[in-house]
Design an enzyme around this catalytic site. Structure first.
Site, PDB file in Angstrom:
ATOM      1  N   GLU A  61       0.832  -1.208   0.000  1.00  0.00           N
ATOM      2  CA  GLU A  61       0.000   0.000   0.000  1.00  0.00           C
ATOM      3  C   GLU A  61       0.866   1.257   0.000  1.00  0.00           C
ATOM      4  O   GLU A  61       0.576   2.223  -0.715  1.00  0.00           O
ATOM      5  CB  GLU A  61      -0.951   0.018   1.200  1.00  0.00           C
ATOM      6  CG  GLU A  61      -1.939   1.176   1.102  1.00  0.00           C
ATOM      7  CD  GLU A  61      -2.603   1.543   2.408  1.00  0.00           C
ATOM      8  OE1 GLU A  61      -3.825   1.770   2.397  1.00  0.00           O
ATOM      9  OE2 GLU A  61      -1.900   1.621   3.439  1.00  0.00           O
ATOM     10  N   TRP A  83      -8.390  -2.284   0.033  1.00  0.00           N
ATOM     11  CA  TRP A  83      -9.253  -1.270  -0.581  1.00  0.00           C
ATOM     12  C   TRP A  83     -10.366  -1.895  -1.422  1.00  0.00           C
ATOM     13  O   TRP A  83     -11.162  -1.158  -2.029  1.00  0.00           O
ATOM     14  CB  TRP A  83      -8.415  -0.331  -1.454  1.00  0.00           C
ATOM     15  CG  TRP A  83      -7.625   0.675  -0.678  1.00  0.00           C
ATOM     16  CD1 TRP A  83      -6.364   0.529  -0.159  1.00  0.00           C
ATOM     17  CD2 TRP A  83      -8.044   1.998  -0.320  1.00  0.00           C
ATOM     18  NE1 TRP A  83      -5.969   1.662   0.486  1.00  0.00           N
ATOM     19  CE2 TRP A  83      -6.984   2.591   0.406  1.00  0.00           C
ATOM     20  CE3 TRP A  83      -9.197   2.743  -0.544  1.00  0.00           C
ATOM     21  CZ2 TRP A  83      -7.042   3.886   0.904  1.00  0.00           C
ATOM     22  CZ3 TRP A  83      -9.270   4.037  -0.051  1.00  0.00           C
ATOM     23  CH2 TRP A  83      -8.195   4.600   0.668  1.00  0.00           C
ATOM     24  N   TYR A 144      -4.912   9.377  -1.720  1.00  0.00           N
ATOM     25  CA  TYR A 144      -3.577   9.659  -1.192  1.00  0.00           C
ATOM     26  C   TYR A 144      -2.474   9.852  -2.236  1.00  0.00           C
ATOM     27  O   TYR A 144      -1.820  10.895  -2.287  1.00  0.00           O
ATOM     28  CB  TYR A 144      -3.153   8.527  -0.252  1.00  0.00           C
ATOM     29  CG  TYR A 144      -4.040   8.344   0.937  1.00  0.00           C
ATOM     30  CD1 TYR A 144      -3.869   9.107   2.092  1.00  0.00           C
ATOM     31  CD2 TYR A 144      -5.057   7.389   0.925  1.00  0.00           C
ATOM     32  CE1 TYR A 144      -4.687   8.926   3.196  1.00  0.00           C
ATOM     33  CE2 TYR A 144      -5.884   7.206   2.026  1.00  0.00           C
ATOM     34  CZ  TYR A 144      -5.696   7.980   3.156  1.00  0.00           C
ATOM     35  OH  TYR A 144      -6.507   7.807   4.242  1.00  0.00           O
ATOM     36  N   ARG A 185       8.794  23.944   6.629  1.00  0.00           N
ATOM     37  CA  ARG A 185       7.812  23.664   5.572  1.00  0.00           C
ATOM     38  C   ARG A 185       8.003  22.263   4.976  1.00  0.00           C
ATOM     39  O   ARG A 185       7.637  22.017   3.828  1.00  0.00           O
ATOM     40  CB  ARG A 185       7.926  24.722   4.470  1.00  0.00           C
ATOM     41  CG  ARG A 185       7.704  26.135   4.987  1.00  0.00           C
ATOM     42  CD  ARG A 185       7.904  27.170   3.905  1.00  0.00           C
ATOM     43  NE  ARG A 185       7.742  28.524   4.436  1.00  0.00           N
ATOM     44  CZ  ARG A 185       7.841  29.639   3.700  1.00  0.00           C
ATOM     45  NH1 ARG A 185       8.099  29.552   2.399  1.00  0.00           N
ATOM     46  NH2 ARG A 185       7.688  30.827   4.265  1.00  0.00           N
ATOM     47  N   CYS A 204      -8.080   9.430   5.715  1.00  0.00           N
ATOM     48  CA  CYS A 204      -8.139   9.305   7.179  1.00  0.00           C
ATOM     49  C   CYS A 204      -6.881   9.916   7.796  1.00  0.00           C
ATOM     50  O   CYS A 204      -6.946  10.675   8.748  1.00  0.00           O
ATOM     51  CB  CYS A 204      -8.279   7.840   7.584  1.00  0.00           C
ATOM     52  SG  CYS A 204      -9.856   7.110   7.102  1.00  0.00           S
ATOM     53  N   ARG A 260      -7.343  12.102  11.111  1.00  0.00           N
ATOM     54  CA  ARG A 260      -8.637  12.579  11.611  1.00  0.00           C
ATOM     55  C   ARG A 260      -9.494  11.448  12.155  1.00  0.00           C
ATOM     56  O   ARG A 260     -10.254  11.615  13.104  1.00  0.00           O
ATOM     57  CB  ARG A 260      -9.409  13.306  10.498  1.00  0.00           C
ATOM     58  CG  ARG A 260      -9.769  12.387   9.346  1.00  0.00           C
ATOM     59  CD  ARG A 260     -10.689  13.006   8.315  1.00  0.00           C
ATOM     60  NE  ARG A 260     -10.965  12.030   7.259  1.00  0.00           N
ATOM     61  CZ  ARG A 260     -11.944  11.138   7.297  1.00  0.00           C
ATOM     62  NH1 ARG A 260     -12.758  11.088   8.333  1.00  0.00           N
ATOM     63  NH2 ARG A 260     -12.116  10.278   6.307  1.00  0.00           N
ATOM     64  N   SER A 261      -9.399  10.264  11.508  1.00  0.00           N
ATOM     65  CA  SER A 261     -10.252   9.126  11.851  1.00  0.00           C
ATOM     66  C   SER A 261      -9.368   7.906  12.059  1.00  0.00           C
ATOM     67  O   SER A 261      -8.627   7.519  11.147  1.00  0.00           O
ATOM     68  CB  SER A 261     -11.269   8.869  10.730  1.00  0.00           C
ATOM     69  OG  SER A 261     -12.066   7.738  11.009  1.00  0.00           O
ATOM     70  N   VAL A 262      -9.469   7.301  13.249  1.00  0.00           N
ATOM     71  CA  VAL A 262      -8.518   6.251  13.629  1.00  0.00           C
ATOM     72  C   VAL A 262      -9.270   4.983  14.011  1.00  0.00           C
ATOM     73  O   VAL A 262      -9.850   4.886  15.102  1.00  0.00           O
ATOM     74  CB  VAL A 262      -7.635   6.713  14.809  1.00  0.00           C
ATOM     75  CG1 VAL A 262      -6.557   5.678  15.099  1.00  0.00           C
ATOM     76  CG2 VAL A 262      -7.010   8.081  14.534  1.00  0.00           C
ATOM     77  N   ASP A 263      -9.274   4.015  13.096  1.00  0.00           N
ATOM     78  CA  ASP A 263      -9.798   2.676  13.376  1.00  0.00           C
ATOM     79  C   ASP A 263      -8.729   1.976  14.221  1.00  0.00           C
ATOM     80  O   ASP A 263      -7.771   1.430  13.696  1.00  0.00           O
ATOM     81  CB  ASP A 263     -10.049   1.956  12.044  1.00  0.00           C
ATOM     82  CG  ASP A 263     -10.433   0.490  12.211  1.00  0.00           C
ATOM     83  OD1 ASP A 263     -10.480  -0.010  13.354  1.00  0.00           O
ATOM     84  OD2 ASP A 263     -10.658  -0.175  11.182  1.00  0.00           O
ATOM     85  N   ASN A 271      -1.284   1.854  10.100  1.00  0.00           N
ATOM     86  CA  ASN A 271      -0.791   3.210   9.880  1.00  0.00           C
ATOM     87  C   ASN A 271       0.550   3.452  10.565  1.00  0.00           C
ATOM     88  O   ASN A 271       1.445   4.092  10.006  1.00  0.00           O
ATOM     89  CB  ASN A 271      -1.805   4.235  10.390  1.00  0.00           C
ATOM     90  CG  ASN A 271      -3.174   4.118   9.764  1.00  0.00           C
ATOM     91  OD1 ASN A 271      -4.190   4.195  10.466  1.00  0.00           O
ATOM     92  ND2 ASN A 271      -3.246   3.912   8.461  1.00  0.00           N
ATOM     93  N   HIS A 301     -11.233   5.470  17.688  1.00  0.00           N
ATOM     94  CA  HIS A 301     -12.414   4.668  17.986  1.00  0.00           C
ATOM     95  C   HIS A 301     -12.173   3.174  17.790  1.00  0.00           C
ATOM     96  O   HIS A 301     -11.278   2.753  17.052  1.00  0.00           O
ATOM     97  CB  HIS A 301     -13.599   5.104  17.108  1.00  0.00           C
ATOM     98  CG  HIS A 301     -13.276   5.158  15.646  1.00  0.00           C
ATOM     99  ND1 HIS A 301     -12.838   6.318  15.017  1.00  0.00           N
ATOM    100  CD2 HIS A 301     -13.326   4.208  14.671  1.00  0.00           C
ATOM    101  CE1 HIS A 301     -12.631   6.071  13.741  1.00  0.00           C
ATOM    102  NE2 HIS A 301     -12.913   4.803  13.502  1.00  0.00           N
TER     103      HIS A 301
END
Length: 368
Positions: A61, A83, A144, A185, A204, A260-263, A271, A301
């Site tokens: 990935e 995916w 991405y 930067r 995510c 932002r969103s964490v399984d 990740n 979550h």
């Protein structure tokens, strides 16, 4: 405390104190907001050991991202199926809304005297075997890899309306690390607001930033002697010029990603390892030492159908973290090591996972 202990503490916190929330998948979650995890890379590669991780999928990935690819065919052809569900869901939404059947994408079902949508298994088989079908139905939109490697800029001239100017953020990052390593930067962003509605799933993990620090002479000696299997005392006879001649790194590189969103059960371990590997790849590219990996986590979550699996994982004792070797041991006819660039493209054979020992895997369903 290495990253696996921090991860297990996070799992327990969610189980003990998380709030029940509904979510877009309909599964339901228990959730918390705002956490950070940090890991020193010299403690080992951050691949969890309390359950067996899908190493090949992690590598494939990440290489898919770095290629700038957005079509799942590369993933499917390399045995990475994470995916598939998102792509199939997109197919069902579009094909299911057609008033008339299209026999290129629908299946004739004589037993029911009708046409129907493909099953997910049939859909993926078409992705594997039918290139034209894969080009049309395998693309996830500007997710991405598109943003990392081919961020599309607003047109500045009439010509750019038809031929948009793009930015390779990965290439820019590497050039900045080589020429201006103290810049503030050193960033790559995947959250392109203007293209979110074209993505099958908005990012995510939506961006990362790099940070470098100079190494002291002592740190350089310790790094070099460790890499050649010598004790630090061996380096007493050398000076900075000697280390420069041996191309010993002068800087350490850290990477911080934002999500932002964490399984937490299925996604976060993936990740962590993915960004750990990205840190290793970039550090090798710019001749720096991987230092610290940091994750800024938003909505953290557990899906309700992962609760029992999380409890099982918490009963297991972490093992020693493994190591990763990149493009190691390959030499040309003169014995000179090959230097492969991330911009030229790695493949799965360039990565070797060393001394990985883990508990058995724990099966859990993806929530798409």
């Amino acid at each position: 405390m290495n990253i696996e202990h921090q991860y297990l503490i996070l799992l327990k916190d969610i189980l003990d104190s998380g709030l029940e929330k509904e979510d877009r998948t309909g599964t339901g979650t228990i959730s918390m907001f705002g956490r950070q995890i940090r890991h020193k890379m010299n403690q080992g590669f951050p691949l969890l050991t309390t359950k067996k991780m899908y190493w090949k999928g992690i590598v494939i990935e990440l290489l898919w991202f770095l290629r700038g690819d957005t079509n799942i065919k590369y993933l499917v052809d390399n045995g990475c199926n994470i995916w598939n569900g998102d792509c199939y869901k997109k197919y069902c939404k579009i094909a299911g809304a057609m008033e008339e059947p299209d026999y290129d994408i629908h299946v004739d079902d004589p037993g029911q005297n009708c046409t129907r949508l493909m099953t997910q298994q049939e859909f993926i088989e078409q992705i594997k075997t039918n290139d034209e079908f894969a080009r049309k139905w395998g693309d996830l939109g500007p997710v991405y890899g598109k943003q990392w490697v081919e961020w599309e800029c607003p047109p500045m001239t009439p010509d750019e309306v038809d031929y948009p100017r793009t930015v390779n953020q990965i290439q820019n990052l590497i050039e900045q690390l080589k020429t201006n390593p103290d810049s503030r930067r050193l960033m790559v962003n995947a959250w392109n607001v203007g293209e979110l509605d074209q993505m099958t799933l908005p990012p995510c993990h939506y961006g990362f930033q790099c940070y470098t620090t100079e190494m002291s002479f002592k740190e350089r000696i310790e790094y070099w002697t460790s890499s050649i299997g010598k004790s630090p005392s061996y380096g007493k006879q050398f000076n900075d010029s000697d280390l420069d001649e041996r191309n010993v790194p002068k800087r350490k590189l850290s990477l911080m990603w934002s999500q932002r969103s964490v399984d937490t059960f299925l996604g976060l371990p993936f990740n962590i390892a993915s960004y750990g590997l990205l840190l290793e790849i970039i550090a090798k590219e710019v001749n720096m030492v991987p230092d610290e990996l940091i994750g800024n986590l938003g909505d953290v979550h557990l899906y309700k159908n992962h609760i029992e699996q999380a409890k099982e994982q918490l009963t297991r004792e972490p093992k020693r973290l493994p190591k990763v070797l990149i493009n190691n041991g390959e030499v040309d006819n003169n014995g000179v090591p090959f230097t492969k660039s991330v911009l030229d493209g790695y493949d799965i054979t360039d990565f070797e996972l060393v001394d990985y020992q883990s508990h058995p895997s724990i099966k859990a369903s993806l929530s798409n």
